[in-house]
Design an enzyme around this catalytic site. Structure first.
Site, short mmCIF file in Angstrom:
data_model
loop_
_atom_site.label_atom_id
_atom_site.label_comp_id
_atom_site.label_asym_id
_atom_site.label_seq_id
_atom_site.Cartn_x
_atom_site.Cartn_y
_atom_site.Cartn_z
N CYS A 1 0.86 -1.19 0.00
CA CYS A 1 0.00 0.00 0.00
C CYS A 1 0.89 1.24 0.00
CB CYS A 1 -0.94 -0.01 1.20
SG CYS A 1 -2.22 -1.27 1.06
N ARG B 1 3.83 2.25 -2.79
CA ARG B 1 3.95 2.81 -4.13
C ARG B 1 4.07 1.70 -5.17
NH1 ARG B 1 1.93 6.60 -3.10
NH2 ARG B 1 2.46 8.77 -3.44
N ASP C 1 -2.69 -1.45 -3.25
CA ASP C 1 -3.49 -0.23 -3.45
C ASP C 1 -2.86 0.64 -4.54
OD1 ASP C 1 -5.56 1.67 -2.66
OD2 ASP C 1 -3.99 2.83 -1.65
N GLU D 1 -0.81 4.37 -13.15
CA GLU D 1 -2.19 4.55 -12.67
C GLU D 1 -2.90 5.53 -13.59
OE1 GLU D 1 -2.00 5.68 -8.53
OE2 GLU D 1 -0.95 3.85 -7.96
N HIS E 1 -5.86 3.00 -5.31
CA HIS E 1 -5.06 4.03 -4.63
C HIS E 1 -5.93 4.90 -3.70
CE1 HIS E 1 -1.09 6.48 -5.01
NE2 HIS E 1 -1.60 6.59 -3.80
#
Ligand code: NAD
Ligand code: MLT
Length: 322
Positions: free
Chosen positions: A234, A236, A260, A265, A287
């Site tokens: 969670c 990067r 996450d 992204e 995220h």
């Protein structure tokens, strides 16, 4: 009439920070979301300050386009979306909000950890299909498991405290912290990543994305894991090699993976984490680690107050450069 600082906001940030900007008599605010790279360069051309989250790429070219730019505010922790040397070369101050979302990210990590060991999202999706399959969703307890925290900073430290409350044995790999910090957190420090990976039942990553941590958990390192371990990221995208982790899941070397964050992204339809054959053993969220009302309010406040202090030539905190 006094100076009006032009401030551009490029992503949805907490109302607290936005309100400060709206009410400031010396600020001319522009909100422009989902800008293409070309549009961002046009918008940034004459602004004094820009406020972003992680979805705005502030590369050298974009920073260069900001002819009047004095400050970049980051309503969050990670500054890997900002070319810091490029900003420094131009005397632009980069401000972040390092502690504002620590608890939100910590709690999401625990949600992710519990989700992977107990298959909660999969069980929910199964029941929503009106299946009643209790046996399929037999997971494992956190109690008594050995947890490796990679990166024992703000979030890693908060993970350690909560993990002990869950009855876990906590070890950490972080070559940059003091033994005293580990002792205070009652965490055993391991001196090599391999030592930690080979003995941990669950591994959770909490480092920044740097040259050193990029692909830190690559194919070779994933082979060092204890067979059947769980992995959580969670922190990067890019710290965990995405192809290598899906291979480890397919080969059963990892029982499950939760994340996450992604190397690029938002995710595209062909992303390896969306493959059908691993969906029972992967928990993915878009995220949202910092997405609590409390965290967004706090990080936007911290970033905006310090950005304005830079523009107003007042004392400021949380500059990551200069
Ligand atoms: P922090 O700076 O407080 O802690 C990071 C720790 O990583 C430090 O203790 C540092 O010594 C350690 N570290 C650095 N390089 C390392 C290496 N090579 N090996 C092992 N340890 C190393 O940061 P934080 O506030 O705890 O944030 C941690 C990460 O979480 C960051 O990447 C941040 O961007 C990310 N984050 C994600 C979300 C989200 O929405 N998912 C929210 C908040 C923060
Ligand atoms: C951060 O680094 O603070 C997080 O990724 C959250 C965010 O970008 O909003």
């Amino acid at each position: 009439m006094g100076t009006k600082w032009k401030v551009l906001v490029t992503e949805t940030v907490g109302e607290t920070g936005l309100d400060i900007l709206k009410k400031a008599e010396d600020v001319e605010l522009t909100e422009a979301y989902s800008l293409s790279a070309d549009d961002l360069k046009k918008y940034i051309a004459d602004v004094d300050g820009i406020l972003t989250r992680s979805g705005t790429t502030m590369d050298a070219e974009t920073i260069d386009a900001g002819k009047s730019l004095k400050v970049i505010g980051r309503a969050g922790v990670g500054v890997d979306n900002i070319n810091i040397p490029a900003a420094s070369r131009k005397g632009i101050i980069v401000i972040n909000a390092p502690s504002g979302n620590t608890i939100a990210a910590t709690e999401l990590t625990f949600g992710c950890m519990l989700s992977v060991v107990r298959m909660i999202p999969q069980a929910c999706a199964s029941l929503q299909r009106c299946e009643w399959n209790r046996n399929k969703f037999t997971g494992c307890q956190l109690n008594g498991k050995r947890l490796l925290i990679i990166g024992l900073g703000r979030i890693g430290g908060n993970i350690a405290v909560r993990a002990r409350a869950f009855g876990m044995e906590v070890i950490a790999y972080d070559p940059y912290i003091t033994q005293k910090r580990a002792d205070n957190l009652r965490v055993e420090l391991v001196h090599s990543l391999e030592d930690g990976l080979s003995t941990a039942d669950i591994v959770t990553v909490h480092t920044p994305l740097t040259k050193e941590t990029k692909n830190m958990l690559n194919e070779d390192m994933l082979r060092v894991f204890k067979p059947g371990a769980y992995l959580i990221n969670c922190a990067r995208g890019g710290i965990v090699d995405e192809k290598a982790v899906t291979d480890a899941l397919r080969e059963g070397r990892l029982t499950a993976f939760g994340t996450d964050v992604y190397s690029s992204e938002p995710l595209t339809h062909d992303h390896p984490f969306l493959a059908d054959d691993i969906k029972d053993r992967i928990v993915i969220t878009p995220h949202i680690g910092a997405n609590t009302h409390e965290a967004q309010s706090e990080v936007s406040r911290i970033a905006v107050e310090n950005m304005l202090a830079v523009l107003r030539n007042q004392p400021y905190e949380h500059a990551v450069n200069l």
